[in-house]
Design a protein around this motif. Structure first.
Motif, short mmCIF file in Angstrom:
data_model
loop_
_atom_site.label_atom_id
_atom_site.label_comp_id
_atom_site.label_asym_id
_atom_site.label_seq_id
_atom_site.Cartn_x
_atom_site.Cartn_y
_atom_site.Cartn_z
N GLU A 226 0.83 -1.20 0.00
CA GLU A 226 0.00 0.00 0.00
C GLU A 226 0.87 1.27 0.00
N GLY A 227 1.99 1.20 -0.74
CA GLY A 227 2.85 2.36 -0.93
C GLY A 227 3.89 2.59 0.14
N LEU A 228 3.94 1.74 1.17
CA LEU A 228 4.91 1.93 2.26
C LEU A 228 5.90 0.75 2.30
N ALA A 229 7.10 1.03 2.79
CA ALA A 229 8.14 0.01 2.89
C ALA A 229 8.06 -0.70 4.24
N ILE A 230 8.25 -2.03 4.21
CA ILE A 230 8.17 -2.83 5.44
C ILE A 230 9.41 -3.71 5.54
N PRO A 231 10.43 -3.27 6.30
CA PRO A 231 11.58 -4.14 6.53
C PRO A 231 11.23 -5.26 7.52
N VAL A 232 11.94 -6.38 7.37
CA VAL A 232 11.63 -7.58 8.16
C VAL A 232 12.91 -8.13 8.78
N TRP A 233 12.83 -8.47 10.06
CA TRP A 233 13.93 -9.15 10.75
C TRP A 233 13.45 -10.52 11.22
N ASP A 234 14.28 -11.54 11.05
CA ASP A 234 14.03 -12.86 11.64
C ASP A 234 14.63 -12.88 13.04
N LEU A 235 13.92 -13.56 13.96
CA LEU A 235 14.40 -13.72 15.33
C LEU A 235 14.58 -15.20 15.62
N PRO A 236 15.52 -15.57 16.48
CA PRO A 236 15.63 -16.96 16.89
C PRO A 236 14.33 -17.42 17.54
N LYS A 237 13.94 -18.65 17.26
CA LYS A 237 12.72 -19.19 17.83
C LYS A 237 12.77 -19.15 19.34
N GLY A 238 11.70 -18.65 19.95
CA GLY A 238 11.62 -18.55 21.40
C GLY A 238 12.04 -17.20 21.94
N THR A 239 12.39 -16.27 21.06
CA THR A 239 12.82 -14.94 21.51
C THR A 239 11.69 -14.19 22.18
#
Length: 276
Positions: free
Chosen positions: A218-231
């Motif tokens: 919808e016109g906006l940027a969305i950066p994504v970070w992965d986290l270790p499971k259980g964080t």
């Protein structure tokens, strides 16, 4: 009233609405959430609940108390999502109380959300853990209704807002956990900001986290970070204020990338996961 045709493609449909980033998150990221609004005087000052999704992916429903709930994630015709949702609200207002809008028919005078909603409202998002908001306040909680809600609840991926990082949401997606942050920024500028931090070994949103890419919605940027499971969301919130300050400083920088940063950027772009 905005003078675009209902067939015109609008790349940033929620622009000009309060909490635009949270509306994008409701459309793209969050399984269950609501936001309170109200129509303008021209449209009867009706209380409206903006919701992520409704049963049967209905666009909207007129409650027995006369209020309207509209589903942001429903499919809408035309090239302007805001106009589709606005028309769903207008159709719901015109319907008999206690009935859903099952399809939206656009007209040349269909209102956009920016036209039909009173923009002086708070528009505060409420992330929900269940779909209990589907229940009509006056409706009987029958076995069938309870079964439908329970089934829908089982599909919810745990999602929480990240305190200290406005418009960012942590999600437990099963095998992985993510933080996704809706930003009012150009995607290339976001990658540059990540690059500047990465070159200083500061691009992790918390210990053990890894930036994996970004996407536009919808016109906006969305950066994504992965986290270790259980964080969980706690470790992110503990460092959120510091990370936000670093990231926003990097985002605002207009300095050319250094040779080291350009090499880092090449690696980031090459490794970036294609995200949806």
């Amino acid at each position: 009233m905005t003078s675009t045709s209902h067939n015109d493609l609008v790349r940033r449909p929620f622009e000009g609405l309060p909490h635009e980033q949270d509306l994008v998150a409701m459309r793209q990221l969050i399984p269950a959430a609501t936001m309170a609004a109200r129509t303008t005087e021209d449209y009867g000052q009706v209380d409206v609940e903006l919701a992520t999704i409704l049963p049967m992916t209905w666009p909207a429903v007129r409650r027995t108390d006369g209020t309207v709930t509209v589903g942001i994630q429903a499919p809408y015709p035309g090239g302007d999502l805001s106009r589709g949702i606005g028309q769903a609200i207008r159709q719901a207002i015109a319907q008999k109380e206690g009935t859903p809008v099952t399809s939206v028919q656009l007209a040349e005078d269909s209102p956009r959300l920016q036209d039909i909603l009173d923009l002086d409202g708070d528009f505060e998002i409420q992330v929900q853990e269940t779909f209990d908001f589907w229940l009509d306040p006056s409706a009987e909680r029958t076995r069938e209704i309870q079964q439908a809600i329970t089934q829908a609840n089982d599909s919810i991926m745990p999602t929480k807002p990240v305190a200290g990082l406005p418009h960012a949401y942590w999600v437990d997606a099963g095998p992985k956990e993510h933080v996704r942050w809706v930003l009012d920024a150009d995607e290339d500028t976001v990658i540059d900001a990540v690059t500047r931090l990465h070159a200083r070994r500061e691009s992790a949103i918390c210990e053990g986290a890894k930036y994996v890419g970004s996407f536009r919605a919808e016109g906006l940027a969305i950066p994504v970070w992965d986290l270790p499971k259980g964080t969980g969301v706690g470790p992110v919130e503990e460092v959120a204020e510091d990370f936000r300050a670093r990231f926003e400083e990097a985002l605002a920088s207009t300095e050319p990338l250094t040779a080291l940063e350009r090499r880092a950027r090449g690696g980031i772009v090459a490794r970036q996961v294609t995200l949806r």
